[in-house]
Design an enzyme around this catalytic site. Structure first.
Site, PDB file in Angstrom:
ATOM      1  N   SER A 214       0.988  -1.188  -0.024  1.00  0.00           N
ATOM      2  CA  SER A 214      -0.135  -0.068  -0.057  1.00  0.00           C
ATOM      3  C   SER A 214       0.835   1.124  -0.113  1.00  0.00           C
ATOM      4  CB  SER A 214      -0.931  -0.088   1.287  1.00  0.00           C
ATOM      5  OG  SER A 214      -2.160   1.017   0.922  1.00  0.00           O
ATOM      6  N   GLU A 335      -8.558  -6.271  -3.879  1.00  0.00           N
ATOM      7  CA  GLU A 335      -8.313  -5.355  -2.775  1.00  0.00           C
ATOM      8  C   GLU A 335      -9.152  -4.599  -2.107  1.00  0.00           C
ATOM      9  OE1 GLU A 335      -5.005  -4.448  -2.672  1.00  0.00           O
ATOM     10  OE2 GLU A 335      -3.805  -5.320  -4.205  1.00  0.00           O
TER      11      GLU A 335
END
Length: 613
Positions: A214, A335
């Protein structure tokens, strides 16, 4: 009975943690513990506390110490407003004195083990090296160090406004006349600490892999772009992210408005003095979640400042002026499944498409992501859109662009493994899920429901620890006992699917959908800047290398029209000559310089080292 249970717990902890171990660092000795055969050091300072007048300043080395520093507990996390994924309720936690790192190693001393440096995520405004999720410390490096036979390092860096504020009152304090990027400089200083000290912890400073997920992966991608990080790592892993740099003037305006929300009167310098007088928790009290409604927030960014970063990520990669290292990059199949709205109606998919996609492409988007006839079908398409537009398609762009503009290999993955228990399987392969398997900490997770670990989980975590640690050791994730992970080719978009039995025979991840999102933003595919054929490439030589500054270039006789550009460590052009194979940099500082040779339709990029003597 409760007291007896506590006594047994304490007894077993003593068996697991024993024998304080002292190691010297450049700033002073530290003492850790041996955790079931792994040397463990928690909370080693790599910078002065960035407090008081050092708030919004480049990090500085810590003060030296002479007594042995006890490093057996995690440091405080950096000041932040913390939100759990999918939650809209945040809690302010942490301290400003948070620039510490942690080390786990199978061996101490001159062992030349690969080094795996992890940069945590959290939207660059939350997260820590001691993150707890599912009842376990996600990034606890002991298991990965043991199973990967590697030195594992986790670092912290300033977050949110404390790490990224750009303001005129800060520009005037800086000799370069710019502000921001403090968190990036924290990461660079931590990597400098690793380079200078990790050999004493059994690590090889020439086998350093940086990896992150991330915002941590975004930071890894950005470190590929800055010349200030050149030579500090030799491999990179980007998970569920791509490099992102903000426009300086936009962030300057945002920073001005942010400071004015606290103090609207006075000079810029007076405003910054006031901001430094505030407790750090008051600076983050209005921060929003890093993920909201399935969308990633980018409220605090690294910026193109002409000092740390010089151009947009794709432009930088296209020119070849980035840190060329083997790259591992990938994303997960669902995701945004946790952070997307829990209930999605078919009309919401149509609204989402219409908000992202121009009218000329909306019919195509609706075909690829059908709204469905019920909430389940609608939510699958909704999550798919949010996943592909933010992760799947962007990962392909960077994998293709990097692979075309360096000789070092790229390896792409797609994580599709799903939990076996129904309440978690419904979320699929969600954002950040793969981290449990890389660090081999899922076996300790409980999530309040008891042990969750399955045989499939064990297969995935074993494979991922080996792939990642192999890559750290050699720049190649493969070994004989694992399914082959092929080198990425931009023409085929090949990848490794990571599941209970990994599959490296795959071509094209959601190709039509990624093509759609490229069309939506008008993306023009990268082209190779290194278009010389193999024989021509190998026949170009810079010599002597290293040198005292007097350099010659050996160029094939059939390539006579060319221009030579020399860039310093900051990416600044310092010399440009046409059709001249010699140049003199004897008056320049020692370090690494980039040589760019432009032919009529070809380009070659190389590096040479000028000695410091």
């Amino acid at each position: 009975m409760k007291q007896l249970a506590l006594l047994f717990t304490a007894f077993f902890l003593l068996l697991s943690y024993s024998s304080a171990q002292n190691v010297s660092t450049q700033f002073g000795p530290v003492s850790g513990v041996i955790n079931n055969g792994i040397y463990q050091f928690l909370g080693i300072p790599f910078a002065k506390p960035p407090v008081g007048n050092l708030r919004w300043k480049a990090p500085e080395n810590p003060e030296n110490w002479t007594n042995v520093l006890n490093t057996t507990v995690f440091s405080p996390v950096c000041t932040q407003k913390k939100y759990e994924q999918g939650s809209s309720v945040g809690t302010i936690i942490g301290e400003e004195d948070c620039l510490y790192l942690n080390v786990w190693s199978p061996q101490i001393g001159n062992s030349n083990l690969p080094v795996m440096v992890f940069i945590h995520g959290g939207g660059n405004k939350q997260g820590s090296a001691s993150e707890v999720n599912g009842g376990t410390e996600m990034f606890f490096g002991k298991n990965l160090s043991e199973k990967g036979n590697a030195v594992v390092v986790t670092i912290q860096y300033r977050l949110g406004p404390l790490g990224f504020l750009v303001h005129p009152g800060l520009e005037s304090e800086n000799a370069n006349g710019v502000a921001g990027n403090y968190a990036v400089m924290d990461q660079i200083l931590a990597l400098t600490w690793v380079k200078n000290n990790i050999v004493n912890f059994g690590g090889d400073p020439n086998k350093v892999m940086i990896f992150g997920e991330s915002a941590g992966g975004l930071n890894v991608g950005n470190l590929l772009l800055t010349p200030l990080a050149n030579g500090l790592f030799q491999r990179a892993g980007i998970q569920s992210a791509v490099p992102v740099l903000g426009d300086y003037n936009v962030n300057l305006a945002n920073g001005y408005a942010y400071v004015d929300s606290f103090i609207a009167s006075g000079t810029n310098a007076q405003k910054i003095n006031f901001m430094r007088s505030l407790p750090s928790d008051s600076l983050v009290k209005f921060e929003e979640p890093a993920l909201s409604g399935g969308m990633v927030s980018a409220s605090w960014q690294s910026v193109i400042d002409g000092v740390v970063f010089f151009d947009t990520p794709l432009n930088t990669i296209q020119t070849g002026n980035f840190n060329h290292v083997p790259l591992l990059i990938g994303s997960n199949s669902e995701e945004m499944s946790i952070s997307a709205p829990p209930t999605v109606y078919p009309f919401m998919v149509t609204v989402l498409i219409n908000s992202f996609v121009p009218a000329s492409l909306q019919a195509q988007a609706t075909t690829l992501y059908p709204p469905g006839n019920n909430n389940t079908e609608a939510r699958a398409s909704y999550v798919g859109i949010l996943t592909d537009v933010q992760f799947t398609s962007t990962t392909r762009r960077i994998a293709q662009c990097v692979s075309q503009n360096q000789n070092e290999p790229v390896y792409r993955y797609f994580f599709t493994h799903k939990h076996t228990i129904p309440q978690l399987a419904a979320f699929g392969s969600y954002h950040g899920m793969e981290l449990f398997y890389i660090f081999n900490t899922w076996e300790d997770a409980t999530l309040g429901t008891g042990p969750l670990f399955s045989a499939q989980d064990d297969s995935v975590q074993t494979a991922m620890a080996r792939y990642w640690s192999n890559f750290a050791a050699s720049g190649n994730p493969n070994q004989a006992t694992l399914p082959t992970w092929p080198t990425y080719q931009s023409s085929t978009d090949n990848y490794l699917e990571i599941k209970a039995t990994p599959n490296g025979n795959q071509l094209g991840i959601r190709t039509a959908k990624s093509d759609l999102w490229d069309d939506v933003i008008g993306f023009t595919a990268c082209t190779s800047t290194a278009t010389l054929n193999e024989n021509e490439m190998s026949s170009i030589v810079l010599f002597p290398n290293p040198s005292n500054g007097n350099i010659q270039i050996q160029i094939p006789t059939d390539l006579m029209n060319y221009e030579v550009n020399i860039y310093n460590q900051l990416g600044q052009l310092i010399l440009s000559k046409k059709n001249t194979p010699t140049f003199d940099l004897s008056e320049k500082d020692g370090g690494i310089y980039v040589v760019e040779i432009l032919f009529e339709d070809k380009k070659w990029v190389g590096r040479f080292i000028k000695s410091y003597l």
